[in-house]
Design a protein around this motif. Sequence first.
Motif, PDB file in Angstrom:
ATOM      1  N   VAL A  26       0.846  -1.207   0.000  1.00  0.00           N
ATOM      2  CA  VAL A  26       0.000   0.000   0.000  1.00  0.00           C
ATOM      3  C   VAL A  26       0.871   1.243   0.000  1.00  0.00           C
ATOM      4  CG1 VAL A  26      -1.667   1.335   1.328  1.00  0.00           C
ATOM      5  CG2 VAL A  26      -1.990  -1.126   1.050  1.00  0.00           C
ATOM      6  N   ARG A  27       1.892   1.289   0.833  1.00  0.00           N
ATOM      7  CA  ARG A  27       2.780   2.451   0.851  1.00  0.00           C
ATOM      8  C   ARG A  27       3.561   2.565  -0.459  1.00  0.00           C
ATOM      9  NH1 ARG A  27       7.119   4.195   5.591  1.00  0.00           N
ATOM     10  NH2 ARG A  27       8.063   5.933   4.448  1.00  0.00           N
ATOM     11  N   GLN A  28       3.928   1.430  -1.048  1.00  0.00           N
ATOM     12  CA  GLN A  28       4.653   1.457  -2.312  1.00  0.00           C
ATOM     13  C   GLN A  28       3.816   2.051  -3.443  1.00  0.00           C
ATOM     14  OE1 GLN A  28       6.227  -2.500  -3.146  1.00  0.00           O
ATOM     15  NE2 GLN A  28       6.791  -2.728  -0.993  1.00  0.00           N
ATOM     16  N   SER A  29       2.507   2.123  -3.258  1.00  0.00           N
ATOM     17  CA  SER A  29       1.678   2.728  -4.291  1.00  0.00           C
ATOM     18  C   SER A  29       1.964   4.215  -4.451  1.00  0.00           C
ATOM     19  CB  SER A  29       0.195   2.501  -3.983  1.00  0.00           C
ATOM     20  OG  SER A  29      -0.183   3.154  -2.796  1.00  0.00           O
ATOM     21  N   TRP A  30       2.405   4.876  -3.361  1.00  0.00           N
ATOM     22  CA  TRP A  30       2.760   6.299  -3.489  1.00  0.00           C
ATOM     23  C   TRP A  30       4.227   6.585  -3.154  1.00  0.00           C
ATOM     24  CZ3 TRP A  30      -0.196   4.951   0.941  1.00  0.00           C
ATOM     25  CH2 TRP A  30       0.406   5.203   2.172  1.00  0.00           C
ATOM     26  N   GLU A  31       4.938   5.626  -2.526  1.00  0.00           N
ATOM     27  CA  GLU A  31       6.311   5.893  -2.129  1.00  0.00           C
ATOM     28  C   GLU A  31       7.176   4.635  -2.258  1.00  0.00           C
ATOM     29  OE1 GLU A  31       8.547   8.336   1.468  1.00  0.00           O
ATOM     30  OE2 GLU A  31       6.796   7.116   1.954  1.00  0.00           O
TER      31      GLU A  31
END
Length: 265
Positions: A26-31
């Motif tokens: 989920v975090r890799q989707s924006w960072e």
Amino acid sequence: MCRHIAVLGPHAPLAESLVDPPYSLVRQSWEPRRQRHGVVNADGFGVGWYAPGDPLPARYRRAGPVWADESFADIARVVRTRALLAAVRDATAAGADPEAAAAPFAGGPWLFSHNGALPGWPECAEALAGQVPAAALLRLAARNDSAFVWALVEQRLLGGAPMGRALAGAVATLARAVPDARLNLLLTDGAAIAATAWGDSLWYVSRGRRTAVASEPYDDDPGWTEVPDRTLLAADRSAVVLTPLTPRFPEAADAPAVVCKEPAS
């Protein structure tokens, strides 16, 4: 490009792998921390998982960013599984297929994701179309390069090829026709994982009876190991095997002689 992950292990909520880790999907989707192409993975997402007693996976896919989907947060909290494959998507080209273009793609017991691109798409499809039966082309879930890559892989699986050989054969075909293709492929049947590192990052970690294979580590555990580029990975809950994918690996004999080039502007 995209970020994706496959996990085998004891029954656990989806959130344990996809939401809770400090550098989760989920975090890799924006960072994303190690993504070499693209910046934000907000063009769709999906997760597939296996329920007890059912060999066919369930999927939840959407066209928008995962962080904006409140339903996914609830699903990830309560759904438990022993095996999953999930991805967040950074589209390589505009399209009209919404969630149909989001991985994981599915067929029979398999879940599949493609992290990469076929430069020159869709002109490359003309050069490669003969590698896929016409009926399979008409059944493509979406009109993007990843759906076509899945068709090449699925054709081999349906012909009886083991998962690793199916991925290696598809990579051989695509890499010869599209020399600058990026082909990080991820495949599971709920009992094992096969993956290729070809043009972008791929990592794995094994902890007891749990194995995760991902575009990048979701935490700072020192057990994460990077897969060398041009490598086939085969994993289950107890072992991970790496095999180099060289220009002379056997599946290359099936690759077409035609080379697809990006059209001149």
